[in-house]
Motif scaffolding. Structure first.
Motif, PDB file in Angstrom:
ATOM      1  N   GLN A   1      37.782   1.532  95.648  1.00 18.86           N
ATOM      2  CA  GLN A   1      36.457   2.090  95.894  1.00 18.86           C
ATOM      3  C   GLN A   1      36.343   2.677  97.302  1.00 18.86           C
ATOM      4  O   GLN A   1      35.723   3.718  97.497  1.00 18.86           O
ATOM      5  CB  GLN A   1      35.369   1.031  95.668  1.00 18.86           C
ATOM      6  CG  GLN A   1      35.210   0.610  94.224  1.00 18.86           C
ATOM      7  CD  GLN A   1      34.889   1.773  93.300  1.00 18.86           C
ATOM      8  OE1 GLN A   1      34.078   2.638  93.614  1.00 18.86           O
ATOM      9  NE2 GLN A   1      35.550   1.823  92.151  1.00 18.86           N
ATOM     10  N   ARG A   2      36.948   2.019  98.278  1.00 16.72           N
ATOM     11  CA  ARG A   2      36.869   2.487  99.669  1.00 16.72           C
ATOM     12  C   ARG A   2      37.702   3.729  99.926  1.00 16.72           C
ATOM     13  O   ARG A   2      37.291   4.601 100.689  1.00 16.72           O
ATOM     14  CB  ARG A   2      37.357   1.388 100.626  1.00 16.72           C
ATOM     15  CG  ARG A   2      36.356   0.322 100.927  1.00 16.72           C
ATOM     16  CD  ARG A   2      36.903  -0.725 101.870  1.00 16.72           C
ATOM     17  NE  ARG A   2      37.099  -0.200 103.219  1.00 16.72           N
ATOM     18  CZ  ARG A   2      37.814  -0.836 104.149  1.00 16.72           C
ATOM     19  NH1 ARG A   2      38.391  -1.980 103.893  1.00 16.72           N
ATOM     20  NH2 ARG A   2      37.936  -0.309 105.343  1.00 16.72           N
TER      21      ARG A   2
ATOM     22  N   ASN B   1      43.679  -3.261  93.732  1.00 19.47           N
ATOM     23  CA  ASN B   1      42.538  -3.984  94.277  1.00 19.47           C
ATOM     24  C   ASN B   1      41.301  -3.088  94.164  1.00 19.47           C
ATOM     25  O   ASN B   1      41.278  -1.992  94.729  1.00 19.47           O
ATOM     26  CB  ASN B   1      42.825  -4.349  95.735  1.00 19.47           C
ATOM     27  CG  ASN B   1      41.707  -5.106  96.399  1.00 19.47           C
ATOM     28  OD1 ASN B   1      40.606  -4.595  96.566  1.00 19.47           O
ATOM     29  ND2 ASN B   1      42.000  -6.326  96.821  1.00 19.47           N
ATOM     30  N   ASP B   2      40.291  -3.539  93.441  1.00 15.11           N
ATOM     31  CA  ASP B   2      39.089  -2.723  93.222  1.00 15.11           C
ATOM     32  C   ASP B   2      38.392  -2.336  94.524  1.00 15.11           C
ATOM     33  O   ASP B   2      37.897  -1.217  94.653  1.00 15.11           O
ATOM     34  CB  ASP B   2      38.105  -3.445  92.308  1.00 15.11           C
ATOM     35  CG  ASP B   2      38.577  -3.497  90.865  1.00 15.11           C
ATOM     36  OD1 ASP B   2      39.393  -2.641  90.463  1.00 15.11           O
ATOM     37  OD2 ASP B   2      38.116  -4.393  90.130  1.00 15.11           O
ATOM     38  N   ASP B   3      38.325  -3.246  95.488  1.00 18.71           N
ATOM     39  CA  ASP B   3      37.670  -2.938  96.764  1.00 18.71           C
ATOM     40  C   ASP B   3      38.396  -1.804  97.490  1.00 18.71           C
ATOM     41  O   ASP B   3      37.770  -0.886  98.014  1.00 18.71           O
ATOM     42  CB  ASP B   3      37.597  -4.174  97.657  1.00 18.71           C
ATOM     43  CG  ASP B   3      36.627  -5.221  97.129  1.00 18.71           C
ATOM     44  OD1 ASP B   3      35.690  -4.853  96.382  1.00 18.71           O
ATOM     45  OD2 ASP B   3      36.814  -6.409  97.453  1.00 18.71           O
ATOM     46  N   TRP B   4      39.727  -1.903  97.552  1.00 19.89           N
ATOM     47  CA  TRP B   4      40.512  -0.849  98.207  1.00 19.89           C
ATOM     48  C   TRP B   4      40.329   0.476  97.479  1.00 19.89           C
ATOM     49  O   TRP B   4      40.182   1.520  98.106  1.00 19.89           O
ATOM     50  CB  TRP B   4      41.991  -1.195  98.242  1.00 19.89           C
ATOM     51  CG  TRP B   4      42.346  -2.444  98.978  1.00 19.89           C
ATOM     52  CD1 TRP B   4      41.593  -3.111  99.902  1.00 19.89           C
ATOM     53  CD2 TRP B   4      43.551  -3.172  98.850  1.00 19.89           C
ATOM     54  NE1 TRP B   4      42.268  -4.222 100.348  1.00 19.89           N
ATOM     55  CE2 TRP B   4      43.479  -4.281  99.721  1.00 19.89           C
ATOM     56  CE3 TRP B   4      44.703  -3.010  98.086  1.00 19.89           C
ATOM     57  CZ2 TRP B   4      44.498  -5.200  99.858  1.00 19.89           C
ATOM     58  CZ3 TRP B   4      45.729  -3.927  98.218  1.00 19.89           C
ATOM     59  CH2 TRP B   4      45.628  -5.013  99.096  1.00 19.89           C
TER      60      TRP B   4
END
Length: 110
Positions: free
Chosen positions: A62-63, A57-60
């Motif tokens: 990046q975070r 998951n790109d959001d995970w």
């Protein structure tokens, strides 16, 4: 370990999220410690573990790419943020990690 695919655990149950990825030694060590008490009698029997691979998951990613392993409590209601649990030392015992999770659960319940 119990893996949940989605939120919405039955009443009285909480979901603990472990953000992780394959090949992360710290993540593997934390998973082993969590297995000692998550969902276990005498530990935190009403807590279920959901492991999230940040590479899926790109959001995970990046975070958390520089911070894994990260523990968080799933929001109780849609639209609320996750409750991030302060990171424990890799040398912390399973009991100490359990205390940190219990403190986060109590704080959120207030």
């Amino acid at each position: 370990l119990v893996l949940l695919a989605s939120a919405g655990a039955p009443s009285g149950e909480e979901t603990l999220i472990l953000y992780s990825k394959d090949g992360c030694c710290l993540c593997d060590g934390l998973k082993e410690k969590l297995a000692e008490f998550v969902g276990e009698p005498g530990g935190l029997p009403n807590l279920k573990l959901e492991v999230r691979d940040i590479t899926t998951n790109d959001d995970w990613f990046q975070r958390f790419q520089y911070e894994i392993p990260v523990l968080a409590l799933l929001p109780l209601q849609e639209g609320q943020p996750e409750t991030i649990i302060p990171r424990s030392s890799p040398r912390a015992s399973a009991g100490r990690i359990q205390q940190s999770i219990e403190a986060a659960l109590q704080k959120r319940a207030q």
